[in-house]
Scaffold this motif. Sequence first.
Motif, PDB file in Angstrom:
ATOM      1  N   THR A 303       0.858  -1.188   0.000  1.00 31.78           N
ATOM      2  CA  THR A 303       0.000   0.000   0.000  1.00 31.78           C
ATOM      3  C   THR A 303       0.898   1.242   0.000  1.00 31.78           C
ATOM      4  OG1 THR A 303      -0.049   0.115   2.415  1.00 31.78           O
ATOM      5  CG2 THR A 303      -1.756  -1.204   1.350  1.00 31.78           C
ATOM      6  N   ALA A 304       0.294   2.393  -0.314  1.00 29.55           N
ATOM      7  CA  ALA A 304       1.085   3.630  -0.349  1.00 29.55           C
ATOM      8  C   ALA A 304       1.755   3.857   1.002  1.00 29.55           C
ATOM      9  CB  ALA A 304       0.182   4.811  -0.697  1.00 29.55           C
ATOM     10  N   MET A 305       1.026   3.564   2.086  1.00 30.39           N
ATOM     11  CA  MET A 305       1.588   3.831   3.412  1.00 30.39           C
ATOM     12  C   MET A 305       2.744   2.885   3.749  1.00 30.39           C
ATOM     13  SD  MET A 305      -0.421   4.115   6.971  1.00 30.39           S
ATOM     14  CE  MET A 305       0.352   4.829   8.404  1.00 30.39           C
ATOM     15  N   THR A 306       2.611   1.594   3.397  1.00 29.09           N
ATOM     16  CA  THR A 306       3.700   0.668   3.731  1.00 29.09           C
ATOM     17  C   THR A 306       4.905   0.893   2.822  1.00 29.09           C
ATOM     18  OG1 THR A 306       2.770  -1.075   2.329  1.00 29.09           O
ATOM     19  CG2 THR A 306       2.180  -1.129   4.658  1.00 29.09           C
ATOM     20  N   LEU A 307       4.656   1.308   1.567  1.00 30.67           N
ATOM     21  CA  LEU A 307       5.794   1.614   0.688  1.00 30.67           C
ATOM     22  C   LEU A 307       6.525   2.843   1.205  1.00 30.67           C
ATOM     23  CD1 LEU A 307       4.330   0.922  -2.853  1.00 30.67           C
ATOM     24  CD2 LEU A 307       6.265  -0.244  -1.789  1.00 30.67           C
ATOM     25  N   ASP A 308       5.776   3.851   1.617  1.00 32.65           N
ATOM     26  CA  ASP A 308       6.394   5.017   2.248  1.00 32.65           C
ATOM     27  C   ASP A 308       7.155   4.596   3.500  1.00 32.65           C
ATOM     28  OD1 ASP A 308       5.825   7.058   0.550  1.00 32.65           O
ATOM     29  OD2 ASP A 308       4.133   7.869   1.694  1.00 32.65           O
ATOM     30  N   GLY A 309       6.518   3.705   4.285  1.00 34.48           N
ATOM     31  CA  GLY A 309       7.154   3.217   5.511  1.00 34.48           C
ATOM     32  C   GLY A 309       8.460   2.510   5.192  1.00 34.48           C
ATOM     33  N   ALA A 310       8.477   1.687   4.126  1.00 37.11           N
ATOM     34  CA  ALA A 310       9.693   0.965   3.747  1.00 37.11           C
ATOM     35  C   ALA A 310      10.799   1.949   3.369  1.00 37.11           C
ATOM     36  CB  ALA A 310       9.405   0.015   2.588  1.00 37.11           C
ATOM     37  N   VAL A 374       9.846   7.206  13.984  1.00 40.02           N
ATOM     38  CA  VAL A 374       8.979   7.802  12.966  1.00 40.02           C
ATOM     39  C   VAL A 374       8.905   6.953  11.694  1.00 40.02           C
ATOM     40  CG1 VAL A 374       9.446  10.111  13.856  1.00 40.02           C
ATOM     41  CG2 VAL A 374      10.726   9.299  11.882  1.00 40.02           C
ATOM     42  N   SER A 375       9.831   5.970  11.533  1.00 39.71           N
ATOM     43  CA  SER A 375       9.766   5.124  10.333  1.00 39.71           C
ATOM     44  C   SER A 375       9.173   3.750  10.627  1.00 39.71           C
ATOM     45  CB  SER A 375      11.161   4.982   9.714  1.00 39.71           C
ATOM     46  OG  SER A 375      12.050   4.382  10.617  1.00 39.71           O
ATOM     47  N   LYS A 376       9.562   3.173  11.782  1.00 40.81           N
ATOM     48  CA  LYS A 376       9.091   1.822  12.096  1.00 40.81           C
ATOM     49  C   LYS A 376       7.585   1.822  12.367  1.00 40.81           C
ATOM     50  CE  LYS A 376      11.765  -0.821  14.668  1.00 40.81           C
ATOM     51  NZ  LYS A 376      12.411  -1.489  15.818  1.00 40.81           N
ATOM     52  N   THR A 377       7.111   2.800  13.145  1.00 42.63           N
ATOM     53  CA  THR A 377       5.674   2.830  13.455  1.00 42.63           C
ATOM     54  C   THR A 377       4.855   3.044  12.183  1.00 42.63           C
ATOM     55  OG1 THR A 377       5.872   5.169  13.979  1.00 42.63           O
ATOM     56  CG2 THR A 377       5.889   3.649  15.829  1.00 42.63           C
ATOM     57  N   MET A 378       5.453   3.745  11.203  1.00 44.87           N
ATOM     58  CA  MET A 378       4.741   3.983   9.948  1.00 44.87           C
ATOM     59  C   MET A 378       4.509   2.660   9.209  1.00 44.87           C
ATOM     60  SD  MET A 378       6.009   6.595   7.054  1.00 44.87           S
ATOM     61  CE  MET A 378       4.860   7.459   6.037  1.00 44.87           C
ATOM     62  N   LEU A 456      10.276  13.723   1.679  1.00 45.30           N
ATOM     63  CA  LEU A 456      11.033  13.101   0.589  1.00 45.30           C
ATOM     64  C   LEU A 456      10.348  11.854   0.045  1.00 45.30           C
ATOM     65  CD1 LEU A 456      14.597  13.152   2.230  1.00 45.30           C
ATOM     66  CD2 LEU A 456      13.828  14.608   0.357  1.00 45.30           C
ATOM     67  N   LEU A 457       9.329  11.354   0.736  1.00 48.78           N
ATOM     68  CA  LEU A 457       8.780  10.026   0.403  1.00 48.78           C
ATOM     69  C   LEU A 457       8.007  10.027  -0.921  1.00 48.78           C
ATOM     70  CD1 LEU A 457       7.675   8.963   3.985  1.00 48.78           C
ATOM     71  CD2 LEU A 457       9.734   8.309   2.727  1.00 48.78           C
ATOM     72  N   PRO A 458       7.955   8.865  -1.585  1.00 50.82           N
ATOM     73  CA  PRO A 458       7.334   8.814  -2.918  1.00 50.82           C
ATOM     74  C   PRO A 458       5.835   9.102  -2.937  1.00 50.82           C
ATOM     75  CG  PRO A 458       8.119   6.635  -2.242  1.00 50.82           C
ATOM     76  CD  PRO A 458       8.637   7.601  -1.253  1.00 50.82           C
ATOM     77  N   PHE A 459       5.115   8.769  -1.856  1.00 51.84           N
ATOM     78  CA  PHE A 459       3.679   9.047  -1.830  1.00 51.84           C
ATOM     79  C   PHE A 459       3.398  10.116  -0.777  1.00 51.84           C
ATOM     80  CE2 PHE A 459       4.152   4.626  -3.145  1.00 51.84           C
ATOM     81  CZ  PHE A 459       3.464   4.654  -4.347  1.00 51.84           C
ATOM     82  N   PRO A 460       2.492  11.050  -1.065  1.00 45.29           N
ATOM     83  CA  PRO A 460       2.155  12.051  -0.055  1.00 45.29           C
ATOM     84  C   PRO A 460       1.576  11.361   1.175  1.00 45.29           C
ATOM     85  CG  PRO A 460       1.127  12.554  -2.171  1.00 45.29           C
ATOM     86  CD  PRO A 460       1.706  11.185  -2.289  1.00 45.29           C
ATOM     87  N   THR A 461       1.988  11.786   2.358  1.00 45.97           N
ATOM     88  CA  THR A 461       1.506  11.117   3.564  1.00 45.97           C
ATOM     89  C   THR A 461       1.044  12.133   4.599  1.00 45.97           C
ATOM     90  OG1 THR A 461       2.116   9.632   5.352  1.00 45.97           O
ATOM     91  CG2 THR A 461       3.875  11.010   4.505  1.00 45.97           C
ATOM     92  N   ASP A 462      -0.015  11.779   5.321  1.00 46.38           N
ATOM     93  CA  ASP A 462      -0.431  12.640   6.426  1.00 46.38           C
ATOM     94  C   ASP A 462      -0.262  11.898   7.753  1.00 46.38           C
ATOM     95  OD1 ASP A 462      -2.322  10.744   6.110  1.00 46.38           O
ATOM     96  OD2 ASP A 462      -4.051  12.104   6.024  1.00 46.38           O
ATOM     97  N   TYR A 463       0.615  10.889   7.733  1.00 49.50           N
ATOM     98  CA  TYR A 463       0.828  10.082   8.936  1.00 49.50           C
ATOM     99  C   TYR A 463       1.450  10.932  10.051  1.00 49.50           C
ATOM    100  CZ  TYR A 463       2.713   6.543  12.049  1.00 49.50           C
ATOM    101  OH  TYR A 463       3.028   5.799  13.156  1.00 49.50           O
ATOM    102  N   THR A 464       0.870  10.830  11.249  1.00 49.66           N
ATOM    103  CA  THR A 464       1.393  11.584  12.394  1.00 49.66           C
ATOM    104  C   THR A 464       1.937  10.603  13.423  1.00 49.66           C
ATOM    105  OG1 THR A 464      -0.469  13.048  12.030  1.00 49.66           O
ATOM    106  CG2 THR A 464       0.807  13.415  14.033  1.00 49.66           C
ATOM    107  N   PRO A 465       3.265  10.537  13.591  1.00 50.52           N
ATOM    108  CA  PRO A 465       3.808   9.552  14.533  1.00 50.52           C
ATOM    109  C   PRO A 465       3.580   9.954  15.991  1.00 50.52           C
ATOM    110  CG  PRO A 465       5.582  10.819  13.544  1.00 50.52           C
ATOM    111  CD  PRO A 465       4.328  11.257  12.872  1.00 50.52           C
ATOM    112  N   TYR A 466       3.590  11.285  16.253  1.00 49.39           N
ATOM    113  CA  TYR A 466       3.536  11.710  17.650  1.00 49.39           C
ATOM    114  C   TYR A 466       2.107  11.898  18.141  1.00 49.39           C
ATOM    115  CZ  TYR A 466       8.549  12.034  17.642  1.00 49.39           C
ATOM    116  OH  TYR A 466       9.875  11.709  17.578  1.00 49.39           O
TER     117      TYR A 466
END
Lengths: 604, 88
Positions: A303-310, A374-378, A456-466
């Motif tokens: 998914t866009a989120m897991t690819l961004d996470g990777a 901020v990367s692992k939780t994503m 910098l990530l390939p897909f736009p993300t609105d993920y908030t880790p904090y």
Amino acid sequence: MAGLDQIAGIHFLHPSIGFLALALVMAFLSNERYMTWRWLLLAPPVLAIFSVMSLTFGPDGPRELASLHYLGQTLNLGRVDALALVFANVFAIQSLIGFIYALHVPDRGQHMAACLYIAGGFGCVFAGDYITLFIFWELMSIGSVFLIWLRRTQAATAAGFRYFLFHIFGGLFLLAGLLLRHADLGTFAFTAVSPDAARYYDYIILIGFLVNAACVPLHAWLPDAYPEATVTGAVFMSAFTTKTAVYVLARGYAGFEVLAIGGLVMCLYGVFYATIENNARRILSYHIVSQVGYMVCGIGIGTAMTLDGACAHAYAHILYKGLLFMGAGCLLYSAGTAKLTELGGLASRLPLVMICYMVGAVSISGMPLFNGFVSKTMTITGAAEAHRTWLALGMELAAVGTFLSVGIKLPYFAFWSKPTSTVALKPIPWNMYAGMIISSLLCLGIGIFPQTLYGLLPFPTDYTPYTAWHVLQACLILGFTGLGFYVMRAIIPPHASRNLDFDILYRLIGRGFVKLVSVPAAAIDNIWTDVYEKVGLKGLLASGIVTSIFDVKVIDGVLDGSAKGVREVGGATVARSQTGRLQDYLAAAVSIGLAIFAAVWFLG
Amino acid sequence: MREPQLLGSWLEAARARADAWKKALFAVLGALVVLNIFITPHHPHFVGEGLPGFWAVFSLGAAIAMVYVLKKIVYPVLARPEDDNGRP
């Protein structure tokens, strides 16, 4: 110079060029005058950073910026898009940190190997077709194997050969796959494969990629070879090989279920072995397998989120894993060993090393405020949101194992467990501290300002880790893992041993091959030699003498006798150049290969 | 380069107060569990995640089980002498 205009034009300075040029220049420099020319080592990384930054702030969207004709094909050396840039960005930064850390090493061979290796990494990231990818892929293998061999120990030589043979094995899968693919599709273009439409050759290429990604059971080269590499070489190697593989998997194989499962197996396998390992650099090597597992799993979910996470995790991982290898490298450099059973009680004698190591350790463990969080939780949240609950839970289990072995066990037994150590410590040069401090600040900086990475990530993300929950969850996992370590403190101390892994398989195959050659094949050869000596040799010698006289007196004599002269002059030189060491032949082969490629590049 | 002596002696002093650190750790862990009663995920991804203390039990249990199984059962099977470089 059409080639140069294309590659180094105003729009795009390929980051590999600086590294290749420096490798060439170093061939003419001497180790004795190292202190004067060592600052040159920082030039290619700085150029690479400027090049990548200018591309990052350039126009959006995929671009093809450099191509050349070679072997009747058009090689695309400059495919630039967001996916390539996130990897190129961290490669450039890590190459600078790595060379700062290695600035004291008076061995141009090691620096040349590192330059070729990094040039290979950048070449792969910007490659738009499989031929370009293959060329730079192999350049990485050759550069990196010298980073192992140049430690100049018997164990390093042996591990280097195993490493190289295994990478040749992986490279052949890539080559076979790309040729079969070309035969079917008529193109070498390196594009994404849809999981539903994948053909057999796509899976052959995938095996080649999975060797470099250290996917279990093709991973054993990594914990076998990295602990034997030079102190500074391991820092480079931890960054480029596996992450280049993650890049090509993200580019070509997103959404493949086999990667989702394989990634989780890697996550767990790596931490399990790290928990029972004794050598600090081997523990960290197993954790590369584990951390790359998160990335491979994220790519497999697709998914866009897991690819961004990777991608985010690859970025964070390169920084903190380099930092951890720098810390363990300092122990090896200063105390002369990386074995936990021989270390201990060093915290008050090497406090800065301990603190920098701990920054890497809490980063890899995903502690809030550090980049791993901020990367692992994503990646894990992405897996859970894709309703892959078991994968997410497996990755959380691996996170427990990570903090247990890299976050607590390794530093506890290296820095604390025994009374203050009295072993003689070699002073650590300032530049090694500088490399670690820069990495530490970056780990912290990205952890506090995650948008610098998310942008910098390939897909736009609105993920908030904090969020309150994410932070509390991370603290619970780390805190209670710590309690688990405390409860099990009587059982966990490491022992002086090395654990059986899949490398035993190819060691056995290698030994079997040597036996086959040295026993039955040698026996047949002996019989043949006897027959040949008694029957064939005498006749052959007689005819040889006649031919030789004819050659020298008639043919060469008719010309000017030059052949005889050349033979007498050249014989000794040629004999001296034939050292019989495979490493020398490999170095010569890659030098000639690069010279031909450079000639085509610039003159073609 | 010389490492800072002051930092080294502070760490040495901190090490001498191991008991105090241990109490601090237990206090922090207790506080985290209490916080977990009030802070739970808005959208639990599976049934147990919403229960207070789930991740505390998960992590403690996983750490203990992992160390026990790996060190007591797996390790004796896999261990080989350290520097034999894989020779049988």
